[in-house]
Design a protein around this motif. Structure first.
Motif, PDB file in Angstrom:
ATOM      1  N   UNK A 104       0.819  -1.213   0.000  1.00 39.29           N
ATOM      2  CA  UNK A 104       0.000   0.000   0.000  1.00 39.29           C
ATOM      3  C   UNK A 104       0.852   1.261   0.000  1.00 39.29           C
ATOM      4  N   UNK A 105       2.040   1.178   0.552  1.00 40.86           N
ATOM      5  CA  UNK A 105       2.948   2.328   0.600  1.00 40.86           C
ATOM      6  C   UNK A 105       3.720   2.528  -0.706  1.00 40.86           C
ATOM      7  N   UNK A 106       3.574   1.598  -1.633  1.00 42.51           N
ATOM      8  CA  UNK A 106       4.203   1.784  -2.940  1.00 42.51           C
ATOM      9  C   UNK A 106       5.434   0.964  -3.195  1.00 42.51           C
ATOM     10  N   UNK A 107       5.720  -0.024  -2.336  1.00 44.62           N
ATOM     11  CA  UNK A 107       6.884  -0.876  -2.576  1.00 44.62           C
ATOM     12  C   UNK A 107       6.712  -1.623  -3.890  1.00 44.62           C
ATOM     13  N   UNK A 108       7.813  -1.789  -4.608  1.00 44.45           N
ATOM     14  CA  UNK A 108       7.784  -2.503  -5.884  1.00 44.45           C
ATOM     15  C   UNK A 108       8.154  -3.974  -5.719  1.00 44.45           C
ATOM     16  N   UNK A 109       8.590  -4.349  -4.545  1.00 42.64           N
ATOM     17  CA  UNK A 109       8.953  -5.738  -4.298  1.00 42.64           C
ATOM     18  C   UNK A 109       9.375  -5.912  -2.858  1.00 42.64           C
ATOM     19  N   UNK A 110       9.524  -7.175  -2.441  1.00 43.08           N
ATOM     20  CA  UNK A 110       9.946  -7.465  -1.074  1.00 43.08           C
ATOM     21  C   UNK A 110      10.771  -8.741  -1.058  1.00 43.08           C
ATOM     22  N   UNK A 111      11.749  -8.778  -0.175  1.00 39.05           N
ATOM     23  CA  UNK A 111      12.554  -9.981   0.043  1.00 39.05           C
ATOM     24  C   UNK A 111      12.006 -10.676   1.277  1.00 39.05           C
ATOM     25  N   UNK A 112      11.598 -11.936   1.116  1.00 37.05           N
ATOM     26  CA  UNK A 112      10.974 -12.672   2.217  1.00 37.05           C
ATOM     27  C   UNK A 112      11.611 -14.050   2.324  1.00 37.05           C
ATOM     28  N   UNK A 113      11.541 -14.675   3.503  1.00 37.50           N
ATOM     29  CA  UNK A 113      12.130 -16.014   3.650  1.00 37.50           C
ATOM     30  C   UNK A 113      11.339 -17.061   2.872  1.00 37.50           C
ATOM     31  N   UNK A 114      12.029 -18.153   2.526  1.00 39.42           N
ATOM     32  CA  UNK A 114      11.385 -19.235   1.786  1.00 39.42           C
ATOM     33  C   UNK A 114      10.190 -19.817   2.547  1.00 39.42           C
ATOM     34  N   UNK A 115      10.196 -19.700   3.862  1.00 41.24           N
ATOM     35  CA  UNK A 115       9.107 -20.262   4.669  1.00 41.24           C
ATOM     36  C   UNK A 115       7.766 -19.609   4.370  1.00 41.24           C
ATOM     37  N   UNK A 116       7.762 -18.420   3.749  1.00 43.49           N
ATOM     38  CA  UNK A 116       6.511 -17.733   3.435  1.00 43.49           C
ATOM     39  C   UNK A 116       5.938 -18.139   2.078  1.00 43.49           C
ATOM     40  N   UNK A 117       6.661 -18.962   1.335  1.00 46.17           N
ATOM     41  CA  UNK A 117       6.169 -19.355   0.017  1.00 46.17           C
ATOM     42  C   UNK A 117       4.798 -20.054   0.169  1.00 46.17           C
ATOM     43  N   UNK A 118       3.830 -19.569  -0.612  1.00 46.60           N
ATOM     44  CA  UNK A 118       2.486 -20.131  -0.560  1.00 46.60           C
ATOM     45  C   UNK A 118       1.613 -19.553   0.529  1.00 46.60           C
TER      46      UNK A 118
END
Length: 292
Positions: free
Chosen positions: A67-81
């Protein structure tokens, strides 16, 4: 707040980032999405940012940065799905401190490559802060525009920098970029836990590392600053007080009617290590004495 801001950086596509660091990009067709800044907390996210959270992250937070306008994010593999409600591209990775430092430095324009970087270490915060102040004064005396990164007083030339300490990897790169943009020739770093988080100096090239604790060998000095990610390379000069710097400092202190010359001695030793000629140091000390 902790971000490499848009005004002080280079842009990078998500595809280039993923391929360069071996990260997994989802969706794969988002390779041409271009990020213009990096942020490691929600308050620092600006339109075009890549969100690289320094803490655990969940879907709700990802929706916030979206919502703040980020174009992407780096997240841990555990969040996949587990991020069905998130519409921005995600990069699945567990970046190391070294990878984050390299990425932050690249996005900030590799500021330590354009600055003479001095780092001051010591056994306690007071010693480090005094060393930083004296070195800043001495470099000014020699005619160098200087930036200072220290919990005691961070400045870019004469401008005070309002920072939240201790500083992260992104904070350090951003602040150094500000100093370079303002026209600083050198930056001085206080190596203390009050100023820096662990690994904060990843991808910072230190030219001169000074330590005010006489009696420590080079190996001990290097070990004492390793927690900050301060890598001492072949081009790093380690400086401690010497008989020569003590003699020059004592002469200057006597001219000012002072009794403590140890901090000035370390400053002299550090600028000698940086390649400043002894004659120029003597001349600067003489001019300062005459002005005072």
């Amino acid at each position: 707040m902790s971000a490499v801001s848009e005004s002080m950086n280079r842009r990078m596509t998500l595809g280039l980032l993923a391929s360069r660091y071996g990260f997994d990009l989802d969706p794969a067709f988002a390779t041409e999405v271009t990020v213009t800044s990096i942020a490691d907390d929600i308050d620092s996210v600006r339109p075009g940012a890549l969100f690289m959270p320094s803490m655990q992250v969940d879907e709700q937070q990802l929706r916030q940065v979206q919502a703040l306008g980020a174009y992407g994010a780096v997240v841990p593999h555990a969040l996949r799905g587990k991020t069905d409600g998130v519409q921005i591209p995600l990069i699945y990775a567990e970046p190391t401190a070294q990878q984050l430092g390299k990425l932050a430095s690249e996005m900030a324009g590799s500021p330590s490559d354009s600055l003479a970087v001095f780092a001051v270490a010591g056994s306690n915060t007071q010693t480090v802060e005094q060393g930083v102040r004296d070195l800043a004064d001495f470099l000014h005396m020699l005619g160098n525009p200087v930036g200072v990164i220290s919990a005691g007083n961070s400045q870019s030339l004469e401008r005070f920098l309002d920072l939240n300490y201790p500083l992260s990897i992104l904070d350090v790169q951003r602040t150094m970029a500000v100093c370079a943009e303002d026209g600083a020739a050198a930056v001085i770093l206080a190596l203390s836990e009050e100023t820096l988080k662990d690994d904060a100096l990843q991808s910072v090239s230190v030219d001169v590392l000074g330590c005010g604790d006489n009696g420590l060998g080079e190996a001990e000095i290097v070990k004492s600053v390793a927690r900050f990610g301060c890598t001492v390379g072949k081009r790093t000069h380690i400086a401690v007080r010497t008989q020569e710097s003590d003699a020059l400092a004592s002469q200057a202190a006597a001219a000012y009617g002072q009794t403590n010359s140890s901090a000035l001695s370390l400053s002299i030793s550090m600028v000698l290590a940086a390649g400043v000629r002894k004659a120029n140091i003597k001349s600067a000390l003489r001019v300062s004495r005459d002005l005072n």
